[in-house]
Design an enzyme around this catalytic site. Structure first.
Site: not given
Length: 251
Positions: A211, A227
């Site tokens: 992301h 992440c």
């Protein structure tokens, strides 16, 4: 405020083997995934940077000052990145592919904080990334199970327990009708940034994401909760090249 059914809401019990002790989100995947996108170079064409050797077809990127300039996207204005303050190795560029993976594969090198997109014919696009801090690292093979532009962020319960100031973003079934709400609105300060690629393994959402992120200083660092984060300008470029079903390898 977004609302989603309990069936769509994936709790931490649904984590696949790829997941470790935490994830960066527990937001449900989009109800309708975006259609596959054909791999294509950006419109702007310019020579490879000095000292590099052409080796087969490759995207030609504009100068760094253009790639990381202020960008208007989805109704939001993405601030320019002071690229001079980012080590050049972490800026988007074409490099020789050393991943040994099939063309179209996304490879995350956790040791060097790089993300590669294998293009074939010996080429790869390399992006700098930020990764999970100690205790949240993970590795394995998976795939892009869903994609979203300007995603909503639902921090997992474990993250909220560690950081009580996130309580206002906790997902909840307030009316007891199996309809959930909460999370952070999309926007420039949203931790998921301008785009999110949802990592699935064995058909299940791992709750991990590739992301964007507004904190460009975190690139090259291990600071997130598991992440893989990119600068917003870079995640927009990656998103345009990566369809649903793209294989992901995290080393």
């Amino acid at each position: 405020m977004i609302r989603t059914s309990r069936r769509q809401f994936l709790g931490l019990s649904a984590l696949a083997p790829l997941a470790a002790t935490a994830a960066c989100t527990q937001t449900p995947p989009p109800e309708s995934a975006a259609p596959p996108i054909t791999l294509a170079p950006p419109r702007s064409q310019s020579p490879l940077r000095a000292g590099t050797m052409p080796f087969g077809p490759e995207p030609r990127f504009p100068p760094f000052e253009e790639m990381y300039a202020t960008k208007r996207d989805g109704g939001f204005t993405i601030p320019a990145i002071p690229y001079e303050r980012v080590p050049e190795r972490y800026l988007r560029q074409v490099v020789r592919d050393t991943t040994r993976e099939a063309p179209g594969t996304v490879v995350v090198d956790t040791r060097q904080h790089f993300l590669f997109l294998a293009l074939g014919n010996g080429n790869a696009i390399r992006y700098g990334v930020g990764l999970g801090r100690a205790g949240f690292e993970w590795s394995g093979r998976a795939e892009v199970g869903a994609r979203r532009r300007w995603p909503r962020w639902f921090p997992p319960d474990e993250m909220i327990d560690r950081e009580p100031e996130l309580e206002r973003y906790r997902a909840s079934d307030k009316d007891g009708d199996n309809v959930w709400e909460g999370g952070m609105d999309p926007g420039i300060t949203n931790p998921l940034g301008a785009r999110a690629l949802y990592i699935y393994q064995d058909g299940k959402d791992t709750l991990y994401r590739l992301h964007g992120n507004p904190q460009w200083t975190s690139i090259g660092q291990s600071v997130s909760s598991g992440c893989v984060r990119l600068m917003n300008q870079d995640v927009i470029d990656l998103y345009s090249r990566v369809p649903e079903g793209t294989p992901i390898v995290v080393r």
